[in-house]
Design an enzyme around this catalytic site. Structure first.
Site: not given
Ligand SMILES: Cc1ncc(COP(=O)(O)O)c(C=O)c1O
Length: 231
Positions: A47
């Site tokens: 991210k």
């Molecule tokens: C919109 C969005 N939400 C959530 C996630 C991932 O969340 P997590 O920390 O649960 O892997 C991502 C990408 O990895 C994403 O693009």
């Protein structure tokens, strides 16, 4: 988001805004994540800022905040006894992750500025390739340009992706739409078209904040060569 919020208001719904990818972006001058009732963010390693893993939920509603805190810290109802008043979860960030995340937050504005500058450079370097388009920024949005997504024609996507990989460039497909994954293939309740079209035509090109001007010129040059090569 305005349209979604209006709909939510009309039907007494809560809007949970997953603002993970857009952290640092503005919609009509307001930060994403703060546009619905609840905002959530992932701080996974890929991210714009990271805490190594985990994430965060934000809300301006005291009661919702209390409930989320309760559920994410094992739903303990007594500070001394291990008394849980419902099924809870151990979903909090560790202190070490939170410290890392806070230090990263201090760099967010700089990262967004770099991402925006690099987006401009890519746009400039790719502007003469008629079969490639970079995604536009809407008038009421200030994007963090977390990823640089380029749109090609269907026939170009896979060969271009392979070409970039062969030239040592870390390019990737878009995420496969969830309804096309085996375990969710029976969950498509209406005809999904836009996501399939985006998947068929779009790919992501290098987006690190460490990219140099020369790196961007190199990537754009390799993309250019793909379209100039003899058929
Ligand atoms: C919109 C969005 N939400 C959530 C996630 C991932 O969340 P997590 O920390 O649960 O892997 C991502 C990408 O990895 C994403 O693009």
């Amino acid at each position: 988001m305005d349209a979604l919020n209006e709909l939510a208001e009309a039907y007494s719904l809560q809007v949970i805004e997953d603002a993970t990818e857009s952290l640092g972006s503005l919609y009509r001058g307001r930060h994403t994540g703060g546009l619905g009732h609840i905002g959530c963010f992932s701080f996974n390693g890929n991210k714009i800022i990271t805490s190594g893993g985990g994430g965060m939920v934000v809300t301006d509603n005291e009661e919702t905040a209390r409930r989320i805190r309760h559920l994410s810290t094992q739903a303990k109802s007594d500070p001394l006894e291990y008394d849980h008043d419902e099924i809870g979860y151990n979903y909090r960030l560790t202190n070490i992750q939170a410290a890392l995340g806070l230090a990263q937050m201090e760099r967010l504005e700089d990262y967004v500025a770099i991402k925006r500058k690099n987006a401009q450079q890519y746009r400039h370097a790719l502007q003469d390739i008629s079969r490639v388009r970079m995604l536009d920024e809407s008038a009421d949005v200030k994007s963090n340009f977390w990823f640089y997504t380029i749109k090609t024609e269907r026939r170009d996507k896979q060969p271009l992706l392979q070409w970039l990989i062969r030239h040592g460039i870390q390019a990737r497909s878009l995420w496969k739409p969830i309804h096309n994954l085996k375990m969710y293939s029976h969950n498509e309740n209406f005809k999904i078209e836009q996501a399939d079209e985006a998947y068929a035509c779009c790919l992501n090109i290098p987006c690190s904040v460490n990219l140099s001007d020369e790196d961007i010129r190199y990537v754009a040059g390799i993309i250019n060569r793909f379209f100039e090569r003899p058929a």
